[in-house]
Design a protein around this motif. Structure first.
Motif, PDB file in Angstrom:
ATOM      1  N   GLY A  41       0.812  -1.217   0.000  1.00  0.00           N
ATOM      2  CA  GLY A  41       0.000   0.000   0.000  1.00  0.00           C
ATOM      3  C   GLY A  41       0.837   1.254   0.000  1.00  0.00           C
ATOM      4  O   GLY A  41       2.061   1.212  -0.079  1.00  0.00           O
ATOM      5  N   ASP A  42       0.153   2.388   0.075  1.00  0.00           N
ATOM      6  CA  ASP A  42       0.865   3.652   0.147  1.00  0.00           C
ATOM      7  C   ASP A  42       0.933   4.049   1.592  1.00  0.00           C
ATOM      8  O   ASP A  42      -0.054   4.001   2.306  1.00  0.00           O
ATOM      9  CB  ASP A  42       0.136   4.707  -0.687  1.00  0.00           C
ATOM     10  N   ARG A  43       2.100   4.435   2.037  1.00  0.00           N
ATOM     11  CA  ARG A  43       2.292   4.838   3.425  1.00  0.00           C
ATOM     12  C   ARG A  43       2.734   6.295   3.438  1.00  0.00           C
ATOM     13  O   ARG A  43       3.515   6.714   2.586  1.00  0.00           O
ATOM     14  CB  ARG A  43       3.360   3.956   4.082  1.00  0.00           C
ATOM     15  N   ASP A  44       2.236   7.029   4.419  1.00  0.00           N
ATOM     16  CA  ASP A  44       2.572   8.448   4.507  1.00  0.00           C
ATOM     17  C   ASP A  44       4.066   8.667   4.651  1.00  0.00           C
ATOM     18  O   ASP A  44       4.628   9.606   4.113  1.00  0.00           O
ATOM     19  CB  ASP A  44       1.893   9.089   5.741  1.00  0.00           C
ATOM     20  N   ASN A  45       4.689   7.785   5.418  1.00  0.00           N
ATOM     21  CA  ASN A  45       6.068   8.055   5.813  1.00  0.00           C
ATOM     22  C   ASN A  45       7.099   7.177   5.106  1.00  0.00           C
ATOM     23  O   ASN A  45       8.269   7.192   5.433  1.00  0.00           O
ATOM     24  CB  ASN A  45       6.193   7.906   7.334  1.00  0.00           C
ATOM     25  N   ALA A  88      11.363   9.553  16.777  1.00  0.00           N
ATOM     26  CA  ALA A  88      10.222  10.091  17.522  1.00  0.00           C
ATOM     27  C   ALA A  88      10.515  10.100  19.021  1.00  0.00           C
ATOM     28  O   ALA A  88      10.247  11.086  19.711  1.00  0.00           O
ATOM     29  CB  ALA A  88       8.964   9.275  17.225  1.00  0.00           C
ATOM     30  N   GLU A  89      11.112   8.993  19.509  1.00  0.00           N
ATOM     31  CA  GLU A  89      11.426   8.896  20.941  1.00  0.00           C
ATOM     32  C   GLU A  89      12.484   9.920  21.359  1.00  0.00           C
ATOM     33  O   GLU A  89      12.461  10.431  22.471  1.00  0.00           O
ATOM     34  CB  GLU A  89      11.902   7.472  21.279  1.00  0.00           C
ATOM     35  N   ASP A  90      13.398  10.237  20.448  1.00  0.00           N
ATOM     36  CA  ASP A  90      14.450  11.224  20.736  1.00  0.00           C
ATOM     37  C   ASP A  90      13.992  12.649  20.458  1.00  0.00           C
ATOM     38  O   ASP A  90      14.775  13.584  20.589  1.00  0.00           O
ATOM     39  CB  ASP A  90      15.702  10.941  19.883  1.00  0.00           C
ATOM     40  N   GLY A  91      12.738  12.797  20.017  1.00  0.00           N
ATOM     41  CA  GLY A  91      12.221  14.127  19.702  1.00  0.00           C
ATOM     42  C   GLY A  91      12.843  14.731  18.445  1.00  0.00           C
ATOM     43  O   GLY A  91      12.789  15.932  18.226  1.00  0.00           O
ATOM     44  N   ARG A  92      13.440  13.858  17.601  1.00  0.00           N
ATOM     45  CA  ARG A  92      14.001  14.347  16.337  1.00  0.00           C
ATOM     46  C   ARG A  92      12.920  14.344  15.258  1.00  0.00           C
ATOM     47  O   ARG A  92      11.897  13.694  15.402  1.00  0.00           O
ATOM     48  CB  ARG A  92      15.158  13.459  15.875  1.00  0.00           C
ATOM     49  N   GLU A  93      13.201  15.035  14.169  1.00  0.00           N
ATOM     50  CA  GLU A  93      12.269  15.051  13.042  1.00  0.00           C
ATOM     51  C   GLU A  93      12.209  13.647  12.445  1.00  0.00           C
ATOM     52  O   GLU A  93      13.234  12.951  12.359  1.00  0.00           O
ATOM     53  CB  GLU A  93      12.759  16.051  11.987  1.00  0.00           C
ATOM     54  N   LEU A  94      11.012  13.232  12.055  1.00  0.00           N
ATOM     55  CA  LEU A  94      10.837  11.893  11.502  1.00  0.00           C
ATOM     56  C   LEU A  94      11.474  11.795  10.119  1.00  0.00           C
ATOM     57  O   LEU A  94      11.099  12.539   9.217  1.00  0.00           O
ATOM     58  CB  LEU A  94       9.333  11.593  11.384  1.00  0.00           C
ATOM     59  N   PRO A  95      12.461  10.911   9.960  1.00  0.00           N
ATOM     60  CA  PRO A  95      13.040  10.763   8.620  1.00  0.00           C
ATOM     61  C   PRO A  95      12.033  10.090   7.692  1.00  0.00           C
ATOM     62  O   PRO A  95      11.270   9.228   8.122  1.00  0.00           O
ATOM     63  CB  PRO A  95      14.258   9.865   8.854  1.00  0.00           C
ATOM     64  N   LYS A  96      12.010  10.507   6.444  1.00  0.00           N
ATOM     65  CA  LYS A  96      11.119   9.891   5.462  1.00  0.00           C
ATOM     66  C   LYS A  96      11.769   8.595   4.990  1.00  0.00           C
ATOM     67  O   LYS A  96      12.959   8.566   4.701  1.00  0.00           O
ATOM     68  CB  LYS A  96      10.915  10.834   4.273  1.00  0.00           C
ATOM     69  N   GLY A  97      10.983   7.526   4.976  1.00  0.00           N
ATOM     70  CA  GLY A  97      11.517   6.252   4.529  1.00  0.00           C
ATOM     71  C   GLY A  97      11.490   6.148   3.015  1.00  0.00           C
ATOM     72  O   GLY A  97      10.626   6.720   2.358  1.00  0.00           O
TER      73      GLY A  97
END
Length: 182
Positions: A41-45, A88-97
């Motif tokens: 499927g298509d995933r946002d991230n 996310a746990e480190d409060g960093r920006e979510l890298p795009k996969g």
């Protein structure tokens, strides 16, 4: 828990046993790749890219080859999701996969290359030699049989699987060399 782990392992082995009875059929690698990629499927991230090769026919047990595709795509997705969870746990920006699946003519005559690449963390150097060993896993869940089963399926079909760093994406790269239909 360990009971679930045993159940998973038993299920892996029973599926594996069934796979041995599969008759080889003609398979369009390009179509198989498109179909299996669509399952995710298509995933946002996570962005998927597919570079195909039309009329790339091989012969093999289709359920087994399908399983190889699903296994490797799942590994890429899980590696990326793990990396995103850590961010996310480190409060960093979510890298795009990013995942690239490609089917192309191999540099080796009479073979295709099917390449699975991602921008996840890749495999640690000390883990590389165990990658295709049964029961080896770097994940918190799973049986550690996925890559061992992939390798076994490919060995029996005259194919090979390797691991390297992805030049394009920096994460894991699993190239498969598979014989063309004669």
């Amino acid at each position: 828990d360990s009971i679930d782990q045993l159940t998973d392992t038993a299920n892996e082995f029973s599926t594996f046993a069934k796979l041995y009875g599969e008759e080889p059929v003609d398979i369009n690698l390009d179509q198989l790749a498109i179909d299996e990629r669509a399952l995710f499927g298509d995933r946002d991230n996570i962005e998927f890219h597919y570079m195909g090769l039309q009329n790339s026919w091989v012969s093999g047990p289709k359920p087994q080859l399908t399983r190889v595709f699903v296994n490797l795509l799942t590994n890429s997705v899980q590696a990326i999701e793990g990396m995103q969870r850590d961010a996310a746990e480190d409060g960093r920006e979510l890298p795009k996969g990013e995942i690239i699946l490609s089917v192309r003519n191999s540099t080796r005559d009479g073979f295709y290359d099917i390449v699975f690449e991602d921008n996840g963390p890749g495999v640690k150097d000390e883990d590389r030699s165990h990658l295709f060993t049964p029961n080896f896993t770097t994940k918190s869940s799973g049986t550690g049989l996925g890559l061992a089963i992939c390798k076994n399926i490919l060995d029996r079909c005259g194919g090979e699987i390797f691991y390297s760093r992805s030049f394009a994406l920096g994460g894991a790269c699993f190239p498969i060399r598979y014989p063309k239909k004669k």
